[in-house]
Design a protein around this motif. Sequence first.
Motif, PDB file in Angstrom:
ATOM      1  N   SER A  30       0.829  -1.171   0.143  1.00  0.00           N
ATOM      2  CA  SER A  30       0.106   0.066  -0.087  1.00  0.00           C
ATOM      3  C   SER A  30       0.923   1.308   0.002  1.00  0.00           C
ATOM      4  N   VAL A  33       2.365   1.658  -3.704  1.00  0.00           N
ATOM      5  CA  VAL A  33       1.416   1.926  -4.644  1.00  0.00           C
ATOM      6  C   VAL A  33       0.581   2.947  -4.455  1.00  0.00           C
ATOM      7  N   GLY A  34       0.317   2.882  -3.017  1.00  0.00           N
ATOM      8  CA  GLY A  34      -0.745   4.079  -2.460  1.00  0.00           C
ATOM      9  C   GLY A  34      -0.243   5.323  -2.272  1.00  0.00           C
ATOM     10  N   LEU A  37      -0.185   7.107  -5.926  1.00  0.00           N
ATOM     11  CA  LEU A  37      -1.550   7.135  -6.257  1.00  0.00           C
ATOM     12  C   LEU A  37      -2.478   8.273  -5.570  1.00  0.00           C
ATOM     13  N   ALA A  40      -1.029  11.487  -7.007  1.00  0.00           N
ATOM     14  CA  ALA A  40      -1.736  11.824  -8.302  1.00  0.00           C
ATOM     15  C   ALA A  40      -3.057  12.396  -8.006  1.00  0.00           C
ATOM     16  N   LEU A  41      -3.777  11.712  -7.134  1.00  0.00           N
ATOM     17  CA  LEU A  41      -5.031  12.238  -6.926  1.00  0.00           C
ATOM     18  C   LEU A  41      -5.082  13.610  -6.769  1.00  0.00           C
ATOM     19  N   ALA A  59      -9.081   7.971 -11.875  1.00  0.00           N
ATOM     20  CA  ALA A  59      -8.356   7.460 -10.546  1.00  0.00           C
ATOM     21  C   ALA A  59      -9.428   7.414  -9.372  1.00  0.00           C
ATOM     22  N   VAL A  63     -10.698   4.135  -7.091  1.00  0.00           N
ATOM     23  CA  VAL A  63     -10.577   4.141  -5.554  1.00  0.00           C
ATOM     24  C   VAL A  63     -11.748   3.945  -4.928  1.00  0.00           C
ATOM     25  N   ILE A 104      -4.579  -0.056  -0.461  1.00  0.00           N
ATOM     26  CA  ILE A 104      -4.027   0.767  -1.618  1.00  0.00           C
ATOM     27  C   ILE A 104      -4.952   1.802  -1.614  1.00  0.00           C
ATOM     28  N   PRO A 105      -6.409   1.993  -1.993  1.00  0.00           N
ATOM     29  CA  PRO A 105      -7.155   2.911  -2.310  1.00  0.00           C
ATOM     30  C   PRO A 105      -7.450   3.665  -0.806  1.00  0.00           C
ATOM     31  N   ALA A 108      -4.011   5.918  -0.244  1.00  0.00           N
ATOM     32  CA  ALA A 108      -4.134   6.700  -1.081  1.00  0.00           C
ATOM     33  C   ALA A 108      -5.198   8.062  -0.936  1.00  0.00           C
ATOM     34  N   GLU A 112      -3.899  11.605  -0.018  1.00  0.00           N
ATOM     35  CA  GLU A 112      -4.663  12.901  -0.651  1.00  0.00           C
ATOM     36  C   GLU A 112      -5.061  13.888   0.283  1.00  0.00           C
TER      37      GLU A 112
END
Length: 220
Positions: A30, A33-34, A37, A40-41, A59, A63, A104-105, A108, A112
């Motif tokens: 996580s 990758v998270g 991500l 990016a968000l 994305a 998510v 991961i999501p 993420a 964010e």
Amino acid sequence: MLDSLYSILPDLNKAFFETLYMVAISLGVSLIVGLPLGVALFVTDKGLLFENVWIKQIAGILVNLIRSVPFIILLVALLPLTQLITGTTIGPTAASVSLSVAAIPFFARLVETSLREIDKGVIEAAVAVGATPWMIIREVLLPEAKPGIVQAITVTAISLLGYSAMAGIVGGGGIGDFAIRFGYYRYDNTIMFTTVVLLIVIVQLMQVIGDGVARAVNKR
């Protein structure tokens, strides 16, 4: 009562380390990758460094889609993927696949949120002095959001601990599997109580360590 508890201590010890193993693997995935991500968000949102409505929306939908599925359903739905990746659908390594996909999501979104708490003036100042977008991400955004990211890691780890207990339902191993086999199926309240206490202790330790690290990295 105590005799029965002593007799299953080796199994409890094994379950404990299986849980740590699952949480460590899925938390590591996580983070790898998270974190990108989550960045990016944030940076693809309107008015920010890499504004791109399509990337942001796609994305965001992915998510939200994964986060909206209850973990127990996600666990079963990902069994074919788990079989493809690990060659089996039981055991802590197999359970780590579903745990990673769920984490991961979740992580993420927390990243964010941490980035959104940064004062926009800091970003504008970096742009004003000619910093490139990648420099701003590396030298401004991530350092400024570091305490929030540490707290996000803590929250994710604690959530994974709870998810790992559910993995025991499908033979994922760990404390959840131990509680079901030795406590629930045998109607042994002592074992059930012991596993609950153990999980509470682990959560408290995670929270204390996470809070301490967050305070240490907070330079504001």
